[in-house]
Design an enzyme around this catalytic site. Structure first.
Site, PDB file in Angstrom:
ATOM      1  N   SER A 211      48.134  49.495  56.063  1.00 16.88           N
ATOM      2  CA  SER A 211      47.900  48.060  56.239  1.00 16.88           C
ATOM      3  C   SER A 211      46.478  47.908  56.784  1.00 16.88           C
ATOM      4  CB  SER A 211      48.946  47.467  57.188  1.00 16.88           C
ATOM      5  OG  SER A 211      48.809  46.070  57.255  1.00 16.88           O
TER       6      SER A 211
ATOM      7  N   HIS B 210      52.246  54.670  57.288  1.00 14.70           N
ATOM      8  CA  HIS B 210      52.223  53.566  56.327  1.00 14.70           C
ATOM      9  C   HIS B 210      50.889  52.836  56.434  1.00 14.70           C
ATOM     10  CE1 HIS B 210      53.576  51.606  60.047  1.00 14.70           C
ATOM     11  NE2 HIS B 210      53.076  50.496  59.550  1.00 14.70           N
TER      12      HIS B 210
ATOM     13  N   SER C  13      42.675  36.530  27.192  1.00 12.39           N
ATOM     14  CA  SER C  13      43.472  35.635  28.031  1.00 12.39           C
ATOM     15  C   SER C  13      42.503  34.813  28.878  1.00 12.39           C
ATOM     16  CB  SER C  13      44.461  36.428  28.899  1.00 12.39           C
ATOM     17  OG  SER C  13      43.773  37.349  29.726  1.00 12.39           O
TER      18      SER C  13
ATOM     19  N   HIS D 212      42.234  42.732  24.799  1.00 12.83           N
ATOM     20  CA  HIS D 212      43.092  41.545  24.710  1.00 12.83           C
ATOM     21  C   HIS D 212      42.290  40.314  25.129  1.00 12.83           C
ATOM     22  CE1 HIS D 212      43.023  41.982  29.039  1.00 12.83           C
ATOM     23  NE2 HIS D 212      43.523  40.762  29.131  1.00 12.83           N
TER      24      HIS D 212
END
Length: 894
Positions: free
Chosen positions: A579, A577, A437, A435
């Site tokens: 981070s 989690h 862009s 593509h």
């Protein structure tokens, strides 16, 4: 009554519709009304017409923005301006979020516009015209017509009825054919039909006997008619970037031709008369190559057509056969055979990065300008390869280079291969896309990633193999993608920032995933202990595990919330989690704020400002923001041509931070520059790009008696959005909170100009000259001498664009060899003497300067001419005469 409702003030503050301020009396200057510089220009025009109708009806020159929402109402008044000579209704005054010019809303004109019998100049560029308004064909005096950057697919059959047309530009439209009546434009001199879809030309084009410049570049022409050999006045013929397979030999015999551009076509052979002519440009053609066989495939890529585009070109055509394309800026492409099923026009441009839409992540470094490729979203049948040059980053071990692309909603990184050219040693980022862009090259922290299945897995850092993440079985139900990045922090950096020799920290670890859900089982993380700390000498009370949010704006001490295990070299803990994670070793107790400060400083660069003046022209000032370690090499490179004060003291700036330069104490600049905000020059700091501008400065102070000792000061602007507010405000307290540095600028006392010196210069003596006329303003011998001072090495290009033949340029260069000043003077005054009787010679000089890339000189000439016009009008008013137009100066009105 309807107009009165539109313009009725909305409040008692004296403002008009949409908050338009009260009109200054300077809006209407004599018979000129330039309102396209105002966001509410049409509103001002309607207010003026309502309040000063008599004066508005006498207007001869009018400019309105086609991006104005009141344009439709303003158009209804135009047919009443019977004295109108020049009308400009251009779009392009508004820009979208990517900095691209937005086309105007104009799609038609009122039929009564055709009754403007005095109109000689009409500019409708950058609009939404799909057909040419029929009223234009009824303008009997029209000499200049510009409809570039519209959506025209055809011209009217009776277009040739514009018998007085001398200049016509329809570049960047969608024209597929031309009417045969175009040959009836007997006085046409300049015809620009570049960047269209023309596949053939009518034979009648050969009837344009007065045409001096014909631009047909960027079309789909496979041949041109033999009748072009009848254009005996033709000086420049542009045919580059077409599909030409043959050209008539008779073009070489055109008596006045000084440039024939045939670059980037499909020419395998050309007539010898053309190939040996010095003014012919043939680069980018497969000359001497045999016709490829129908069975050719990708293995014959080396035999593909090669297109070499000059710096002024901005498009090319790709066919199903494929090609290689090389841009002047160093970018190049490979379109394999079959990538495009049908001929496809590719437009490109490189943009200065704007932090409003170029969003860099933490610790990203921008390494290139932005490349825009159109049409956006076009899908190719096979991958197109792109090579982009970039500035090599300093820390290759902890960072990697990637090409980043924008989809219209978000940026994503492409799989990128880094290469280095053998001869030039330039670094190139190579990627493949399906593509088109926007594309740019960035350096980011090295990113290691893996897929985490339900069975679990291991992930190591390639920057620091001591960093390991263990995913146990059952950690997730569905496979997730996990990314790991590491930022090493040296003991020296920590000590410099914290001023604490005992403070140590591990590498910064950033973990992210593509799921919003926490892991089902704890993930085990191994970090190396800070430098100098081992399991044998560890004081656990001094060790802190910090957790930061993804933006790095808050850092929490989570030491007491996790179970920390230690080996001789590592600390191990578990989380659910992801981070930022950071191990600190320090005697300080509350370290969240300190960590935040250190993290911010790790993202900043130490820089110095320099302000230098050209030795030969002190009015030319170079401003640059240079990273501290590059200051000495930069100054060494510039010392032969520039002089100035020592660099400023060191300051700190973020990647992508805005700053301004303001000239003060008697030094001023052109306030109409697009990069000028409230009288200050706007910059964006990117550590690996050239944060440099070179501008001309002036002074309102009379320098004939004394020098001007001024200064340039640098001020902070906007910091990147991801920087916390308190991180920037903490450094901006006090009355001069935005001030960064100030450097002196000195404009020397003026010496007598060349024109004021009675002795000849360099052995030349010049006859008196007055180019132009009293009404439009003269260019005198002194003006030409002033212009000559600024021409420099561009004199040959300017001479060719002025219409001097290639042989004349060669002769001037030979007669004055080794003396650039004499070459420039000989060229300018040879042209001036040949054209002193031409009423349009001044406009041609301006056009030649612009075409040669010397907008600065073109602006100077226009300023001189404008002063001449003002003096002429003042003299007319003093003797009580009415101003009458003896010439139709449409070129100057442009």
């Amino acid at each position: 009554q309807k107009m009165a409702e539109l313009l009725e003030p909305r409040d008692k503050s004296g403002e008009g519709a949409w908050g338009a301020p009260a009109l200054p009396g300077s809006c209407l200057a004599d018979t000129r009304l330039n309102l396209d510089v105002y966001a509410d220009g049409c509103c001002r025009f309607l207010q003026l017409f309502q309040g000063r109708q008599g004066e508005v009806l006498q207007v001869e020159f009018l400019r309105l923005s086609a991006n104005d929402r009141l344009l439709g109402t303003a158009l209804g008044i135009l047919p009443r301006l019977k004295h109108l000579k020049s009308l400009v209704l251009k779009g392009g005054h508004a820009r979208d979020e990517f900095g691209s010019c937005q086309r105007g809303s104009l799609s038609s004109l009122p039929p009564d516009v055709g009754d403007l019998r005095c109109l000689t100049h009409l500019d409708l560029s950058f609009n939404s015209l799909s057909t040419l308004p029929s009223c234009i064909l009824h303008l009997p005096s029209l000499r200049v017509l510009l409809v570039s950057h519209n959506s025209l697919v055809a011209l009217p059959e009776d277009f040739g009825s514009l018998s007085k047309l001398t200049f016509f530009s329809a570049m960047k439209n969608q024209l597929k054919e031309l009417p045969r009546s175009i040959g009836e434009l007997a006085v046409l001199q300049d015809l620009d039909l570049s960047e269209n879809a023309l596949e053939f030309l009518p034979e009648e084009v050969g009837n344009l006997h007065n045409c001096t410049e014909l631009d047909l570049s960027g079309n789909r022409l496979s041949s041109i008619p033999d009748s072009l050999a009848n254009l005996k006045s033709l000086r420049r013929l542009h045919l580059h970037s077409n599909l030409l397979v043959t050209v008539p030999a008779s073009l070489a015999s055109l008596p006045n031709l000084s440039r024939l551009d045939l670059q980037n076509n499909c020419l395998r052979a050309v007539p010898p008369q053309i190939q040996t002519s010095p003014f012919v440009h043939l680069r980018g053609n497969p000359l001497g190559e045999t016709e490829p066989s129908p069975q050719a495939d990708e293995s014959s890529a080396r035999g593909l057509q090669r297109l070499f585009l000059a710096s002024g070109e901005d498009s090319f055509t790709v066919t199903s056969e494929g090609c290689r394309v090389f841009l002047a800026c160093g970018i190049h492409f490979y379109f394999p055979p079959g990538a495009a099923a049908d001929p496809l026009r590719i437009c490109f441009r490189t943009l200065a990065p704007d932090p409003r839409w170029v969003k860099l992540r933490h610790h990203d470094v921008l390494l290139s300008r932005v490349l825009e490729l159109q049409p956006h979203g076009v899908k190719f049948q096979q991958e197109v390869q792109i090579w982009m040059p970039y500035a090599s980053p300093q820390t290759l071990h902890q960072s990697e280079v990637v090409v980043r692309t924008f989809s219209g909603q978000s940026w994503s990184d492409l799989r990128t291969r880094v290469e280095q050219k053998r001869k030039s040693k330039k670094h190139m980022a190579h990627c493949s896309v399906l593509h088109f862009s926007w594309f740019l090259v960035v350096s980011r922290l090295v990113q290691n990633e893996c897929k985490v299945p339900a069975e679990g897995t291991l992930l190591f850092s390639s920057v620091d193999p001591n960093i390991k993440v263990t995913f146990p079985p059952g950690v997730t139900e569905e496979t997730r993608s996990v990314k790991l990045q590491v930022l090493p922090v040296s003991a020296e950096e920590m000590e410099e920032i914290t001023a604490d020799a005992g403070c140590r920290a591990s590498p910064l670890l950033c973990l992210s995933q593509d799921s919003l859900l926490d892991f089902l089982r704890p993930v085990r993380i191994q970090l190396p202990l800070p430098p100098g700390v081992t399991g044998l000498n560890l004081d656990r009370s001094r060790l802190h595990l910090l957790h930061g949010d993804l933006e790095g704006q808050t850092w929490d001490d989570i030491t007491s919330q996790v179970v920390l295990e230690f080996t001789h070299l590592y600390a191990v803990f578990e989380v659910t989690h992801f981070s930022w994670y950071w191990l600190w070793y320090t005697t300080k107790t509350y370290i969240g704020g300190i960590a935040k400060k250190v993290y911010e400083r790790l993202r900043m660069y130490q820089v110095n400002f320099i302000a230098l003046q050209r030795k030969k022209d002190p009015e030319q000032v170079l401003l640059q923001c240079v990273p501290k370690h590059k200051v000495d090499p930069v100054l060494k490179k510039l010392q032969d041509r520039y002089r100035g004060p020592e660099p400023s003291d060191m300051v700190e700036m973020f990647e992508g931070e805005q700053f301004f330069a303001a000239f003060e104490r008697g030094i001023s600049i052109d306030m109409d520059r697009p990069d000028c905000v409230d009288g200050r020059l706007s910059f964006i700091f990117y550590s690996h790009l050239k944060n440099m501008k070179e501008i001309y400065v002036t002074s309102p102070v009379d320098r004939k008696g004394q020098a001007v000792k001024g200064q340039v000061s640098f001020y902070r602007g906007a910091v990147p959005e991801s920087v916390p507010e308190d991180a920037s405000s903490r450094r901006r307290r006090g009355p001069d909170s935005l001030w960064l540095a100030t450097l002196p600028i000195k404009l020397p006392r003026l010496k007598p100009r060349w024109s004021e010196n009675p002795s000849p210069l360099n052995g030349f003596s010049f006859p008196p000259l007055n180019l132009g006329n009293a009404e439009t303003g003269y260019l005198t011998q002194g003006n030409l001498l002033s212009i000559a001072r600024r021409v420099g090495a561009d004199w040959q290009s300017i001479g060719l664009n002025l219409g001097l033949s290639y042989q004349q340029i060669e002769r001037i260069g030979y007669n004055n060899r080794e003396d650039l000043d004499k070459q420039i003077l000989d060229m300018l005054f040879s042209w001036a003497q040949q054209n002193s009787e031409d009423p349009d010679c001044v406009s041609k000089l301006i056009a030649a300067m612009k075409e040669s890339g010397r907008q600065d000189i073109a602006d100077e000439v226009e300023t001189i001419i404008e002063l001449g016009r003002q003096k002429y009008r003042e003299s007319i008013r003093r003797v009580g005469l009415e101003q009458e137009s003896s010439t139709e100066d449409s070129a100057i009105a442009m």
